[in-house]
Design a protein around this motif. Structure first.
Motif, PDB file in Angstrom:
ATOM      1  N   GLY A 141      -6.258  -7.979  -2.415  1.00 50.39           N
ATOM      2  CA  GLY A 141      -6.786  -8.893  -1.278  1.00 50.39           C
ATOM      3  C   GLY A 141      -7.801  -9.893  -1.957  1.00 50.39           C
ATOM      4  N   VAL A 142      -7.786  -9.713  -3.230  1.00 48.81           N
ATOM      5  CA  VAL A 142      -8.791 -10.870  -3.773  1.00 48.81           C
ATOM      6  C   VAL A 142      -7.846 -11.518  -5.005  1.00 48.81           C
ATOM      7  N   THR A 143      -8.057 -12.940  -4.948  1.00 52.37           N
ATOM      8  CA  THR A 143      -7.412 -13.571  -6.036  1.00 52.37           C
ATOM      9  C   THR A 143      -8.296 -14.028  -7.187  1.00 52.37           C
ATOM     10  N   ALA A 144      -8.094 -14.013  -8.329  1.00 52.18           N
ATOM     11  CA  ALA A 144      -8.893 -14.329  -9.525  1.00 52.18           C
ATOM     12  C   ALA A 144      -8.297 -15.623 -10.269  1.00 52.18           C
ATOM     13  N   THR A 145      -9.272 -16.152 -10.524  1.00 55.91           N
ATOM     14  CA  THR A 145      -8.779 -17.748 -11.414  1.00 55.91           C
ATOM     15  C   THR A 145      -9.800 -18.019 -12.470  1.00 55.91           C
ATOM     16  N   VAL A 146      -9.585 -18.496 -13.496  1.00 56.53           N
ATOM     17  CA  VAL A 146     -10.377 -18.661 -14.811  1.00 56.53           C
ATOM     18  C   VAL A 146     -10.207 -20.088 -14.727  1.00 56.53           C
ATOM     19  N   VAL A 147     -11.471 -20.718 -14.970  1.00 58.98           N
ATOM     20  CA  VAL A 147     -11.833 -22.209 -15.215  1.00 58.98           C
ATOM     21  C   VAL A 147     -12.636 -22.500 -16.514  1.00 58.98           C
ATOM     22  N   LEU A 180     -13.393 -15.641  -7.851  1.00 62.41           N
ATOM     23  CA  LEU A 180     -12.870 -14.594  -7.084  1.00 62.41           C
ATOM     24  C   LEU A 180     -12.696 -14.911  -5.791  1.00 62.41           C
ATOM     25  N   THR A 181     -11.670 -15.196  -5.172  1.00 63.71           N
ATOM     26  CA  THR A 181     -11.632 -15.664  -3.701  1.00 63.71           C
ATOM     27  C   THR A 181     -10.822 -14.599  -2.911  1.00 63.71           C
ATOM     28  N   SER A 182     -11.678 -14.062  -1.704  1.00 61.63           N
ATOM     29  CA  SER A 182     -10.612 -13.337  -0.793  1.00 61.63           C
ATOM     30  C   SER A 182      -9.543 -13.735  -0.123  1.00 61.63           C
ATOM     31  N   ASP A 183      -8.523 -13.184   0.186  1.00 63.62           N
ATOM     32  CA  ASP A 183      -7.156 -13.881   0.644  1.00 63.62           C
ATOM     33  C   ASP A 183      -7.420 -14.207   2.001  1.00 63.62           C
ATOM     34  N   ASN A 184      -8.292 -13.655   2.577  1.00 61.91           N
ATOM     35  CA  ASN A 184      -8.471 -13.784   4.117  1.00 61.91           C
ATOM     36  C   ASN A 184      -9.686 -14.214   4.345  1.00 61.91           C
ATOM     37  N   SER A 185     -10.056 -15.188   5.207  1.00 61.37           N
ATOM     38  CA  SER A 185     -11.210 -15.771   5.983  1.00 61.37           C
ATOM     39  C   SER A 185     -11.880 -14.737   6.906  1.00 61.37           C
TER      40      SER A 185
END
Length: 455
Positions: free
Chosen positions: A162-168, A179-184
């Motif tokens: 339920g959490v999506t990770a990206t690297v910049v 780290l971004t939650s999949d749901n608001s």
């Protein structure tokens, strides 16, 4: 049996032509069956067309019958940049004041910036998502002594917690993980506890080390969307607010504090008129098909395939009866007939729609109009459905015609076998006669010669 080419040679008679004419007469029953098959198949084809048209009528009737399909209201926003909305059938007409006080958002958190080439020791990540501990994410593969930030990201995403990770990659050459939650929604936030140690003495990867100070990072907290409808606050985990007075409201941006946007809900007259017109067109499609294929031309004494057909008459009279019979639920209604709403039956058997009359009724008493349309929608749907079901007049008629075609073809096949025997008998008889006549002619010729010599 003599060949076709030799039949009649001995007698000098056109016996082949005689056999052909005799067989043509014998085939009359087969030809009659062919006519019956052609007629039945034409009717089957027409009933197939009527089946399609009855289905179209039922679909049009169901649109009127079921409020969820008609959804005969519309919502108009005074400022679509702030709020938009759609309305269900049951939405109460009126004008509402909408103020968007907060947009819903999903939690978005940043780690600190790690220098290029940073690795992390084996360990585990523990997330709590929406208040519930998620499955532990283990980074302890045999023989592996370190993990890059990209590898940590991949492990998080593979876990689907339920959490999506990206690297910049940052402008200074370092890296951050987002780290971004999949749901608001406020209830869908997350926290992280990590056992991963960063190389080079940098801060460990842990929720306690999320960057909350660097200017320019597009961080977001988990929060609900909030709107006020005529001053009454309503919340949603997303920016779509459903089942609010029969409305589905979408918040697009926060309003100026204290300033509301108008939202007008009214009967969607265009949609109602369109739905009624669809019913009228579907009815007329059936009526015209039956009428044009039931005609009789007295000059040529020819009848169309459905002329005198009981099933076609039953379908026609059934729909006519539905049109002229007041549904029981309308016994005390304001409008009890469709003619009061502009739908009239002409002398040709076609329906016409007076849109002006229908719109006037909608403007005067929309709920009464919709009540009447729902009742007739139900009646027409039941009527068409009854004709189409397995025990319906149309289905039974097509079954009967198909059975008849099978019997006709079976009889033809039996007669064809008989025709072979009959033709064989005719040819045998004519061959025998041909030979006998030839013998008579030969004898006559011999006698003639004898008499001539004796004379």
């Amino acid at each position: 049996m003599a060949s076709v080419s030799s039949l009649g040679v001995g007698s000098g008679l056109d016996l082949e032509s005689m056999v052909t004419k005799l067989m043509s007469a014998e085939r009359a029953p087969i030809d009659a069956l062919t006519t019956k098959i052609t007629s039945a198949q034409a009717k089957i084809s027409l009933f197939g067309t009527l089946s399609t048209k009855l289905s179209a009528l039922q679909t049009a009737a169901d649109t009127l019958q079921f409020p969820s399909r008609l959804a005969a209201t519309k919502a108009t926003s005074g400022d679509t940049s702030i709020v938009t909305a759609t309305s269900a059938f049951g939405a109460t007409a009126g004008t509402y004041g909408i103020e968007v006080t907060q947009l819903a958002s999903a939690q978005k958190s940043f780690t600190q910036e790690y220098s290029a080439g940073t690795t992390f020791s084996p360990g585990s990540l523990s997330f709590t998502v929406a208040g519930t501990p998620a499955a532990s994410i283990d980074l302890n593969e045999p023989g592996k002594t370190s993990y890059t930030l990209d590898e940590v990201r991949d492990k998080i995403n593979a876990a689907k917690i339920g959490v999506t990770a990206t690297v910049v990659n940052t402008s200074s050459g370092g890296q951050r993980m987002i780290l971004t939650s999949d749901n608001s929604g406020a209830a869908n936030g997350f926290s992280l506890t990590s056992g991963l140690t960063a190389s080079g003495g940098q801060a460990n990867l842990d929720g306690a080390n999320f960057d909350t100070t660097t200017v320019g990072l597009a961080r977001a907290s988990a929060q609900d969307g909030l709107i006020k409808i005529d001053g009454i606050e309503v919340s949603s985990t997303t920016n779509v607010f459903t089942n609010v007075a029969g409305l589905s409201i979408t918040a697009n941006k926060v309003s100026t504090p204290g300033v509301s946007t108008s939202l007008k809900v009214e009967t969607d007259n265009d949609k109602v008129v369109s739905a009624v017109k669809a019913l009228v067109d579907a009815y007329n499609g059936i009526a015209s098909t039956i009428k044009s294929n039931s005609a009789y031309n007295s000059s040529t004494k020819t009848a169309q395939p459905l002329n005198g057909d009981f099933a076609a008459r039953t379908i026609s009279s059934g729909l006519s009866g539905t049109l002229t019979t007041v549904p029981t639920e309308l016994s005390s209604a304001t409008y009890t007939t469709l003619s009061q709403l502009g739908v009239s039956l002409t002398q040709t058997g076609q329906l016409t729609l007076d849109e002006t009359k229908l719109r006037q009724a909608l403007s005067k008493a929309p709920s009464d109009v919709l009540t009447t349309l729902q009742a007739y929608g139900k009646a027409f749907s039941n009527s068409a459905g009854g004709m189409l079901n397995n025990d319906g007049v149309l289905t039974k008629r097509v079954t009967s015609l198909n059975d008849a075609v099978k019997i006709y073809k079976d009889n033809q096949a039996a007669l064809e076998v008989r025709m072979v025997a009959i033709e064989k008998r005719f040819r045998a008889q004519f061959t025998a006669m041909d030979k006998l006549v030839a013998q008579f002619k030969s004898t006559s010729s011999q006698l003639t010669q004898m008499f001539n010599k004796s004379g």
